[in-house]
Motif scaffolding. Structure first.
Motif, short mmCIF file in Angstrom:
data_model
loop_
_atom_site.label_atom_id
_atom_site.label_comp_id
_atom_site.label_asym_id
_atom_site.label_seq_id
_atom_site.Cartn_x
_atom_site.Cartn_y
_atom_site.Cartn_z
N ILE A 16 1.11 -1.49 0.11
CA ILE A 16 -0.11 -0.01 -0.01
C ILE A 16 0.36 1.79 0.21
O ILE A 16 0.49 1.91 -0.93
N ALA A 17 1.78 1.37 1.14
CA ALA A 17 2.65 2.12 0.86
C ALA A 17 3.57 2.39 -0.21
O ALA A 17 3.50 4.13 -0.83
N ILE A 18 3.94 1.62 -0.64
CA ILE A 18 4.35 2.20 -2.14
C ILE A 18 3.91 2.16 -3.24
O ILE A 18 4.11 3.01 -3.68
N GLY A 19 2.93 1.79 -3.77
CA GLY A 19 1.79 2.60 -4.10
C GLY A 19 0.84 3.81 -3.84
O GLY A 19 1.28 4.19 -5.02
N GLU A 20 0.97 4.37 -2.89
CA GLU A 20 0.41 5.70 -2.92
C GLU A 20 1.80 6.31 -3.23
O GLU A 20 1.72 7.44 -3.88
N ALA A 21 2.97 6.15 -2.74
CA ALA A 21 3.80 6.53 -3.20
C ALA A 21 4.06 7.15 -4.18
O ALA A 21 4.68 7.91 -5.54
N VAL A 22 4.26 6.21 -5.23
CA VAL A 22 4.40 5.66 -6.99
C VAL A 22 2.90 6.65 -7.17
O VAL A 22 3.16 7.27 -8.09
N ALA A 23 1.48 6.44 -7.12
CA ALA A 23 0.56 7.94 -7.84
C ALA A 23 0.96 9.29 -7.12
O ALA A 23 0.51 9.67 -7.31
N LYS A 24 1.34 9.31 -5.55
CA LYS A 24 1.80 10.31 -5.26
C LYS A 24 2.73 11.01 -6.34
O LYS A 24 2.72 12.53 -6.41
N ALA A 25 3.77 10.06 -6.64
CA ALA A 25 5.18 10.64 -7.58
C ALA A 25 4.37 11.24 -9.31
O ALA A 25 4.90 12.26 -10.51
N LEU A 26 3.52 10.46 -9.24
CA LEU A 26 2.44 10.55 -10.80
C LEU A 26 1.81 12.50 -11.07
O LEU A 26 1.99 12.57 -11.67
N GLY A 27 2.01 12.75 -9.67
CA GLY A 27 1.07 13.52 -9.87
C GLY A 27 -0.20 13.58 -10.47
O GLY A 27 -0.97 12.33 -10.86
N ASP A 28 -0.44 14.35 -11.58
CA ASP A 28 -1.51 14.28 -12.62
C ASP A 28 -1.49 13.15 -13.42
O ASP A 28 -1.79 13.00 -15.49
N LYS A 29 -0.25 12.23 -13.36
CA LYS A 29 0.13 12.38 -15.24
C LYS A 29 0.20 12.58 -16.26
O LYS A 29 0.71 12.14 -17.46
N ARG A 30 0.52 13.66 -16.44
CA ARG A 30 0.67 14.41 -17.42
C ARG A 30 2.35 14.30 -18.28
O ARG A 30 3.00 14.02 -17.29
N SER A 39 -4.20 3.84 -14.89
CA SER A 39 -5.09 3.89 -15.22
C SER A 39 -6.57 4.99 -14.60
O SER A 39 -7.41 5.98 -14.43
N GLY A 40 -5.41 4.54 -13.25
CA GLY A 40 -6.75 5.06 -11.64
C GLY A 40 -7.15 4.21 -12.04
O GLY A 40 -8.84 4.42 -10.79
N ARG A 41 -8.02 3.29 -12.26
CA ARG A 41 -8.76 1.56 -12.16
C ARG A 41 -8.08 0.43 -11.46
O ARG A 41 -7.43 0.01 -12.73
N PRO A 42 -7.47 0.30 -10.44
CA PRO A 42 -7.41 -0.28 -9.32
C PRO A 42 -7.56 -1.39 -9.80
O PRO A 42 -9.17 -1.99 -9.99
N TYR A 43 -6.96 -2.62 -10.40
CA TYR A 43 -7.32 -4.36 -10.76
C TYR A 43 -6.24 -5.17 -11.18
O TYR A 43 -5.23 -4.71 -11.43
N ALA A 73 0.64 16.44 -22.37
CA ALA A 73 -0.43 15.83 -22.27
C ALA A 73 -0.95 15.09 -21.33
O ALA A 73 -0.16 14.40 -21.05
N ILE A 74 -1.78 14.81 -20.88
CA ILE A 74 -3.27 14.26 -20.18
C ILE A 74 -2.42 12.56 -21.68
O ILE A 74 -3.52 12.97 -22.27
N PRO A 75 -2.61 11.46 -20.83
CA PRO A 75 -2.41 10.42 -21.99
C PRO A 75 -3.60 9.76 -21.34
O PRO A 75 -4.05 9.15 -21.76
N SER A 76 -4.94 10.43 -22.19
CA SER A 76 -6.29 10.31 -21.92
C SER A 76 -7.20 11.52 -22.84
O SER A 76 -6.90 12.02 -22.74
N THR A 77 -8.46 10.68 -23.68
CA THR A 77 -9.70 11.21 -24.48
C THR A 77 -9.91 11.93 -22.90
O THR A 77 -10.67 13.07 -24.05
N LYS A 78 -10.17 11.32 -22.02
CA LYS A 78 -10.85 11.81 -20.72
C LYS A 78 -10.54 12.89 -20.88
O LYS A 78 -11.01 14.49 -20.31
N GLY A 79 -9.20 13.38 -20.96
CA GLY A 79 -8.54 15.04 -19.83
C GLY A 79 -8.17 14.68 -18.93
O GLY A 79 -7.49 15.46 -18.20
N MET A 80 -8.48 13.20 -18.60
CA MET A 80 -7.55 13.01 -17.23
C MET A 80 -7.85 11.92 -16.72
O MET A 80 -8.63 10.83 -17.45
N LEU A 81 -7.20 11.02 -15.49
CA LEU A 81 -7.12 9.72 -15.63
C LEU A 81 -7.41 10.10 -13.59
O LEU A 81 -6.48 10.49 -13.03
#
Length: 195
Positions: A72-86, A110-114, A187-195
């Protein structure tokens, strides 16, 4: 530099994690579980993500909380470091051979964990690590990082090789996915404009 530090403290574990996504694969890992440390070192070295992990867990009970909370902690750190994923490539995949073992890893930041985990072990422990904890670590990491993650051992016999090929495959896929794409660095790599 895309870096993040996470401190996580519960009645079961105390964890400090720092990641640098733009590192060189430098690591300092201590979880109290030797084989687990070895796998996290492989993750760092082959992803080129600098990783500092200090986990103190209730190992007198079992390994569950230590492995889960570290994921969990490593995953949270990676997500935080990625920021908006631009600018990231977002997708990564790798075929990871280790002697007689071949493992396929594919992921989407993706922002969709699975998690899909198609890997089996024929023994209960590697060193002092319970092999049932590997799937749990990958699940905890994917959930906290917001990653769709597929891990499949295509074939293999040696349990050490099976575990290590999975971590090295994740490392190599993650390395590709978190890299900045020079063609779309703004650019955010999504047609939605956010991840």
């Amino acid at each position: 530099m895309r870096t993040a530090t996470i401190s996580r403290s519960t009645s079961e574990t105390s964890i400090d994690v720092t990641v640098n996504l733009d590192g060189t694969g430098v690591y300092d890992v201590s979880t109290g579980i030797g084989f687990f440390d070895h796998m996290l070192e492989q993750l760092s070295r082959h992803s080129l993500i600098d990783l500092d992990v200090k986990t103190i867990g209730d190992l007198h009970i079992d390994q569950h909380h230590t492995v889960e909370d570290t994921g969990i902690a490593i995953g949270e750190a990676v997500a935080k470091a990625l920021g908006d994923k631009r600018g990231i490539r977002r997708y990564g995949d790798a075929l990871s051979p280790m002697d007689e073992t071949l493992t396929r890893v594919a992921l989407d930041i993706s922002g969709r964990p699975y998690l899909v985990f198609k890997t089996e072990f024929s023994q209960k422990k590697l060193g002092e690590m319970d092999t049932e904890m590997f799937e749990h670590w990958f699940h905890s990491f994917a959930q906290a990082a917001g990653i769709t993650l597929h891990v499949e051992t295509l074939y293999g016999q040696n349990n050490h090789h099976i575990a290590e090929a999975a971590f090295k495959g994740l490392a190599r896929a993650l390395r590709t996915a978190v890299e900045i794409d020079p063609r779309k660095a703004d650019a955010i790599p999504s047609t939605k404009g956010m991840l």
